[in-house]
Scaffold this active site. Sequence first.
Site, mmCIF file in Angstrom:
data_model
loop_
_atom_site.group_PDB
_atom_site.id
_atom_site.type_symbol
_atom_site.label_atom_id
_atom_site.label_comp_id
_atom_site.label_asym_id
_atom_site.label_seq_id
_atom_site.Cartn_x
_atom_site.Cartn_y
_atom_site.Cartn_z
ATOM 1 N N ARG A 37 -12.638 -4.783 -6.602
ATOM 2 C CA ARG A 37 -12.346 -5.496 -5.352
ATOM 3 C C ARG A 37 -13.652 -5.798 -4.615
ATOM 4 O O ARG A 37 -14.501 -4.922 -4.445
ATOM 5 C CB ARG A 37 -11.463 -4.652 -4.419
ATOM 6 C CG ARG A 37 -10.050 -4.475 -4.859
ATOM 7 C CD ARG A 37 -9.164 -4.031 -3.687
ATOM 8 N NE ARG A 37 -9.822 -3.094 -2.797
ATOM 9 C CZ ARG A 37 -9.347 -2.723 -1.613
ATOM 10 N NH1 ARG A 37 -8.217 -3.212 -1.168
ATOM 11 N NH2 ARG A 37 -9.993 -1.841 -0.859
ATOM 12 N N PHE A 51 0.871 -1.176 0.000
ATOM 13 C CA PHE A 51 0.000 0.000 0.000
ATOM 14 C C PHE A 51 0.908 1.227 0.000
ATOM 15 O O PHE A 51 1.889 1.273 0.740
ATOM 16 C CB PHE A 51 -0.891 -0.021 1.246
ATOM 17 C CG PHE A 51 -1.955 1.047 1.251
ATOM 18 C CD1 PHE A 51 -3.087 0.902 0.465
ATOM 19 C CD2 PHE A 51 -1.818 2.183 2.019
ATOM 20 C CE1 PHE A 51 -4.071 1.887 0.461
ATOM 21 C CE2 PHE A 51 -2.795 3.166 2.017
ATOM 22 C CZ PHE A 51 -3.925 3.028 1.236
ATOM 23 N N TYR A 110 -10.442 -0.539 11.364
ATOM 24 C CA TYR A 110 -11.722 -0.144 10.767
ATOM 25 C C TYR A 110 -12.162 -1.058 9.629
ATOM 26 O O TYR A 110 -13.209 -0.842 9.043
ATOM 27 C CB TYR A 110 -11.688 1.305 10.290
ATOM 28 C CG TYR A 110 -10.495 1.690 9.444
ATOM 29 C CD1 TYR A 110 -10.433 1.383 8.096
ATOM 30 C CD2 TYR A 110 -9.441 2.392 10.008
ATOM 31 C CE1 TYR A 110 -9.352 1.749 7.328
ATOM 32 C CE2 TYR A 110 -8.346 2.770 9.250
ATOM 33 C CZ TYR A 110 -8.306 2.451 7.907
ATOM 34 O OH TYR A 110 -7.219 2.817 7.142
ATOM 35 N N LYS A 111 -11.375 -2.085 9.321
ATOM 36 C CA LYS A 111 -11.770 -3.025 8.278
ATOM 37 C C LYS A 111 -12.508 -4.210 8.919
ATOM 38 O O LYS A 111 -13.660 -4.096 9.302
ATOM 39 C CB LYS A 111 -10.542 -3.470 7.488
ATOM 40 C CG LYS A 111 -9.894 -2.342 6.670
ATOM 41 C CD LYS A 111 -8.734 -2.850 5.868
ATOM 42 C CE LYS A 111 -8.176 -1.796 4.923
ATOM 43 N NZ LYS A 111 -7.507 -0.662 5.616
ATOM 44 N N ASP A 123 2.500 -5.722 8.221
ATOM 45 C CA ASP A 123 1.283 -4.921 8.158
ATOM 46 C C ASP A 123 0.112 -5.884 8.018
ATOM 47 O O ASP A 123 0.011 -6.614 7.026
ATOM 48 C CB ASP A 123 1.359 -3.971 6.963
ATOM 49 C CG ASP A 123 0.147 -3.044 6.857
ATOM 50 O OD1 ASP A 123 -0.951 -3.440 7.283
ATOM 51 O OD2 ASP A 123 0.309 -1.935 6.311
#
Length: 412
Positions: A386, A141, A235-236, A210
């Site tokens: 996605r 990312f 938050y995922k 990560d």
Amino acid sequence: MSEPTSLAGEAEQLDAADGLAAVRGRFVLDDVTYLDGNSLGALPAHVPARVADVVGRQWGELRIRSWEESGWWTAPERIGDRIAPLVGAAAGQVVVGDSTSVNVFKALVAAVRMAQEDGAGGGDGGAGPVRDEILVDATTFPTDGYIAESAARMTGCALRPVAPAEVPGALGDRTAAVLLNHVDYRSGRLHDLPGLTAAVHAAGAYAVWDLCHSAGALPVGLDEHGVDLAVGCTYKYLNGGPGSPAYLYVRRDLQPRFDSPLPGWNSHAEPFGMRPAYAPASGAVRGRVGTPDILSLLALDAALDVWDEDAVSVAAVRAKSLALTDFFLRCVGAYVPDGRVESVTPAAHAERGSQVALRCEDAGEVMKRLIERGVVGDYRAPDVLRFGFTPLYVGFADVERAARVLSRTLAG
């Protein structure tokens, strides 16, 4: 090619046999098929009332007393201990606070400092190799790459982007630290955390992982596999809410050596001593920096109740995740004309996270039309659709509908 009625019937049967189906009722959902939990998890239904109590009573009535009486001061470690079993860690090694980016910076710089300290000391009392290189996941990312570049400049290291599969061959006696993503955010590829961590250690370097796209979706095994440092957002798949604070894992035996590049007053051995010289606290508290974001932190705390109240196991979540993604790929194969989309997510379970990425011409426009038709995924440039599958609230009927709507959208 399967008929839609056949796959729809199979989806109904799979949902009826789903051991996690009841957990869905603990979330605020609607008629939309929500397959974007790998970007922002759905709202657990009980969180608003808990946040209202934090605002109205703890802040509104108790005010400053809540730092002690409501447990605000110790919340980063307490909530860290709640996340720990979800990433395979014992208590006392995870602290919650700051953003993922800030925690990546803390972890990576601390890893390099430890490696350089190892080299300066030398295992036999003499000088060891100069550890002046950082390897970073070439597919990472973007923020992780930006942070790694800055950390390299700060520590006098060269930065080498390397594909995760090529890391073992790229390691050397100058490697200080390696920053890797457990799951690739574009493709959903699951990287070999045990094998890569072992290779990094064999080279005398430190592994920083990560976990943003894996924690809460699949087993991680931080303690089992000897991971040095790890970070992740909440938050995922942990459903902590937009911008909820991230976490930092520091393996217990490394905590006395964890030298944070951001030594804030919250990580001081005597935070209220207001001393001019910094003295680090012991344990995971060393990962703290400044005053915790109490409102978002306690919203996350409430969200984590879902795992406790329903005795949800990570193993059960992983099993359903694989079943959901398998079924989605079957439905896409059955409904979508040949050649219209191509899966870039590995078929092998050992190499797959909890999302499916489909390469598709005009992917941005296709996703826009899917969202208009009530199927929410997301798009990554230049050509990837996605779809994220959060097993706590996504069912097999959702999966079948998403594939059916995708087929109709592409045909239109």
